[in-house]
Design a protein around this motif. Structure first.
Motif: not given
Length: 899
Positions: A63-71, A357-361, A37-39
């Motif tokens: 739980e929802r935020l822990a599963r955050w993803s760029p998509q 980290p993985e970013f949206s863009d 996740l991004p910091f």
């Protein structure tokens, strides 16, 4: 002692080597790979994990935020509880006024007034009230401070009452520094702690502030951003901020700054780049090898201007440079140790080997490509390379009136006028009449401040002087700046060029530039000249800096000194001399520009941690003038109906415990119709009060002489002044009164052109609701709650725009105003709307859903009916509740009454 309801994820643990407990993010690894996740998302996640109580924050939110993803994008809502709130006095005074008014309403409705009290720590820094009345002399600092206390005595007495009446509320007195710099150098902790049961729990420092540049603290690894005053008040009262989980744009920085480029040049390039990218409403997070080549002050400079590139935050993770900064600014060793242990345990510490980290863009910027630049003449994202400044200024003079044009003809270009103030000097278009080293963006950065001092030294030694028509000022963001400029031996050289310290606070950048000498103002008017200000600030919107300066340029502190010496902006700094020395020899900028090595050497010699501990050791008690102000007690404020500074606002007048259902807005008329990029400076009262404005007439009727008008910002605690000043910006072009400039409109029933305030009174008499029509990016700029409060009190119930800036949209909902957005590709022009129509919504009910389609019905004068669909920009279910209640504060007040 209180205990937690539950720890659903078994995350609570003892932090190794300390007496603190904490909530371990790695306990969520069974749900998702939180390391990726991004910091900035991790900090939001920790807040949810720690706050999960099964009531305001549910396990499902975690739980929802822990599963955050760029998509994901902004697909779900989270309730975020910041650790603290920070206010400046322009926005803070009305926030405290609202809290006092809520206490009064509680008392009227039979509730307990003391229930209205900050739940989280709140700091208010008085920094926006000093004006540059005197300049260019050693006496200026003393004189301006005296005038500040004379003008603002009522406000300061009110804040002293608030400090005594409310818990968890501290006031940092005037002349300490600019709120964001004080936050960065002193208040920011990076890791906070608070009691929980019998223990103390450590957690990431996080905050919201009532100034958009609150984001400056992101440079220290602290997550924080600007919100409207009304939203901040709700956070103070223990309410979460309900926000959509953000998309995060990663900005990869590589390389290092080249010789001659400054952090200011870098942030102007980033602002230009990210505005073009489109990051409004998103988080921006910086990463990459370039971070290792940046000082924390450089990072803070970039984070500060986050509102100018439109993001919610501009975040830099904690790393070794963060720890060094904490040590170098005199933070306690125990705090630095806690920050290091906590962030490393939580995976919140960045190293050179930390996986990205993985970013949206993502976007990338090579720091080696940065070149000296300015931004202007009216918007901070309009960067101009220094080498192109001369030709660009001329192009702007003749370009059509707009963000980059003044609409002059070729015949107009040669106009000049004479200034006779001891010397008779001819000035023309582009004359620099204000040169100000000001604003939190740059005065927090020793590299650019010392660069300005070094350039001044070389200029004095070369025999250069500043033309007599230039108003020069130096307003450091903290007293530490004065210390290190003196220690480096550079302050005397700045003073020789007229850059005497005029105050410690936000001056020119907020419009507190003070008056120009009469002879200069007269020459500008006589010649109808487009003259310039050059300031080391972050805002240069129309009408903001000074009514006489139509072109305003943001620049680094050394460039401010350079343009003061040149006295004009229509100059090629690379190939033309900026002045002539005493020996008659032309002097070029490159001859006096300090090298990076010089700046670095002086920084190492001039700055010590002891400067910070000494200056901030008595931050709350060090101003004797403040200490002498008498305090009055009592949990209810005693409103003085004769006051022209503090009045009880009418927001809660007639408030009932019961909530009325949502219904359609019917028979509304257009009060204001504007184009693109209308800023909160155009909407909210700001700067000086014109002697011919409705606010001026009100004040004169209260026996206030024009010389005592002070500024709109200083009178934000008086709704009578602020309502009259709403949409009164001298550069506003309201299409409802073609050919006018300023706060004018057409009262549609009779066709009379009058002030917007006068028209609002007439509409109010007939019970007619009002509408504002706007283009793209409506509400760009500072987080001004009065940009929503003022329209509400004028009678505006509906705003239809092509797009909204983040904070302003939130503020509108927070005051019970409905924001509607045209469908993509549609606007007033494509729909054939000129503002003379009668507007109604169709089918607006208590079942309103976030983002739903809302039909608008427009009835033309000839009887034709047009309907079109819009998007309701009430974005979350909680905002629907706010709107139903008439605003966020009404919602909170009713909750307290029901308890």
């Amino acid at each position: 002692m209180t205990t937690r309801l539950f720890d659903s994820f078994g995350a609570r643990a003892k932090l190794k080597g300390t007496d603190y407990h904490y909530y371990r993010l790695d306990k969520l690894s069974r749900l998702a790979d939180v390391d990726r996740l991004p910091f900035s998302i991790k900090i939001l996640l920790e807040a949810l994990l720690r706050s999960a109580d099964g009531y305001e924050v549910m396990p499902a939110d975690v739980e929802r935020l822990a599963r955050w993803s760029p998509q994901m994008g902004a697909s779900f809502e989270i309730p975020f509880k910041p650790g603290r709130v920070i206010l400046q006095d322009f926005t803070g005074v009305p926030a405290v006024v609202d809290l006092a008014a809520m206490r009064a309403a509680m008392a009227r409705l039979g509730g307990k007034p003391s229930r209205i009290n900050p739940i989280v720590p709140v700091d208010l820094v008085i920094d926006h009230s000093v004006q540059v009345d005197q300049f260019g002399s050693a006496f200026a600092l003393f004189y301006n401070a005296e005038r500040e206390f004379e003008r603002n005595r009522e406000r300061y007495e009110f804040l002293k009452w608030g400090q005594a009446a409310f818990e968890n509320f501290r006031v940092v007195p005037p002349a300490t520094g600019i709120v964001h710099q004080v936050n960065l150098e002193y208040l920011g902790q990076v890791v906070m702690s608070k009691p929980e049961g019998d223990d103390r729990v450590a957690f990431p420092d996080s905050l919201v502030g009532t100034d958009s540049h609150t984001t400056m603290i992101n440079g220290l690894g602290v997550l924080g951003w600007g919100v409207g005053g009304i939203e901040a008040e709700a956070v103070m009262l223990g309410q979460p901020i309900y926000m959509l989980a953000p998309a995060v744009v990663g900005v990869r920085l590589v390389g290092s700054l080249p010789e001659g480029a400054t952090a200011t040049d870098l942030v102007l390039r980033i602002t230009e780049m990210l505005r073009k990218k489109g990051v409004v409403g998103k988080f921006v997070e910086y990463f990459g090898p370039g971070l290792g080549n940046m000082t924390l002050a450089d990072r803070a400079t970039i984070a500060n201007m986050c509102p100018e590139y439109g993001a919610t935050v501009g975040f830099f993770p904690v790393d070794d440079e963060t720890l060094n900064y904490l040590r170098n600014t005199g933070r306690p060793a125990a705090l630095v140790d806690l920050v290091e242990r906590y962030t490393k345990e939580q995976g919140l510490f960045r190293t050179e080997t930390t996986p990205d980290p993985e970013f949206s863009d993502m976007v990338e910027l090579d720091l080696a490509t940065i070149e000296p630049s300015l931004a202007g003449p009216k918007l901070p994202q309009d960067r101009i390379a220094l080498k192109h400044m001369k030709e660009t200024f001329r192009q702007h003079l003749v370009a059509p009136v707009g963000p980059r044009g003044f609409g002059l003809t070729e015949e107009d270009l040669g106009r000049t006028a004479e200034v006779a103030n001891g010397h008779t000097t001819a000035i023309g278009h582009g004359a620099v009449v204000i040169a100000a080293i000001t604003s939190c963006t740059n005065t927090s950065n020793p590299s650019v401040m010392l660069a300005a001092g070094l350039l001044a030294k070389k200029a004095v030694e070369a025999g250069l002087t500043v033309p007599p028509y230039v108003k020069t000022s130096l307003a450091p963001g903290s007293r530490v700046v004065e210390d290190y400029l003196k220690r480096a031996g550079l302050l005397p050289y700045l003073e020789q060029l007229g850059f005497h310290i005029v105050g410690f606070g936000c001056t020119t950048c907020i419009g507190n530039s003070g008056p120009l000498p009469d002879e200069v103002s007269q020459a500008i008017q006589d010649g109808q000249l487009v003259v310039s200000s050059v300031l080391s600030g972050n805002r240069n919107f129309e009408g903001r800096v000074h009514p006489d300066t139509r072109s305003n340029y943001l620049a680094s502190p050394p460039l401010v000194v350079a343009y003061a010496l040149a006295g004009r902006t229509d100059l090629d700094m690379y190939n033309e001399p900026i002045g002539t020395g005493e020996d008659g020899r032309p002097v070029y900028l490159q001859e006096i520009w300090p090298s990076n090595a010089e700046i670095k050497r002086v920084m190492a010699e001039a700055l010590t941690p002891e400067m910070f501990t000494e200056q901030y050791g008595n931050a709350f008690t060090g101003n004797e003038m403040w200490n002498l102000i008498p305090t009055s007690g009592g949990e209810l404020y005693k409103w003085d109906h004769s006051s022209t500074y503090i009045q009880e606002p009418p927001f809660f007048a007639g408030l009932a415990r019961e909530v009325k259902p949502i219904t359609d807005i019917k028979g509304a008329r257009v009060l204001v119709k504007v184009g693109d990029s209308i800023t909160t400076d155009h909407i909210s009262p700001a700067g000086s009060i014109s002697r011919t404005s409705p606010a001026a007439y009100y004040l004169m009727n209260q026996d206030v002489e024009p010389r005592e008008f002070n500024s709109y910002g200083s009178r934000r605690g008086n709704d009578r002044v602020m309502t009259r000043g709403t949409f009164a910006n001298i550069r506003l072009r309201n299409q409802m009164a073609p050919g006018t400039e300023g706060g004018m409109t057409t009262y549609l029933p009779t066709g009379e052109v009058m002030s917007i305030f006068q028209a609002s009174l007439k509409y109010k008499e007939s019970g007619t609701p009002l509408v504002a029509l706007a283009g793209h990016e409506y509400g760009t700029g500072s987080s001004r709650d009065w940009a929503a409060k003022g329209p509400l009190l004028l009678g505006i119930r509906l705003v239809i725009a092509e797009s909204f800036e983040r904070i302003h949209r939130s503020n509108l909902v927070g005051m019970g105003i409905l924001p509607l957005q045209y469908r993509p590709g549609e606007n007033a022009q494509t729909l054939g709307l000129d503002g003379n129509e009668i507007y109604s919504t169709v089918g607006l009910t208590d079942e309103l859903q976030p983002g739903q389609a809302v039909t608008v019905r427009a009835e033309f004068a000839d009887g034709r009916i047009s309907t079109f669909e819009t998007i309701c920009r009430i974005d979350t279910p909680v905002e629907v509740d706010y709107y139903r209640n008439g605003g966020i504060l009404h919602t909170v007040l009713r909750h307290f009454l029901a308890e």
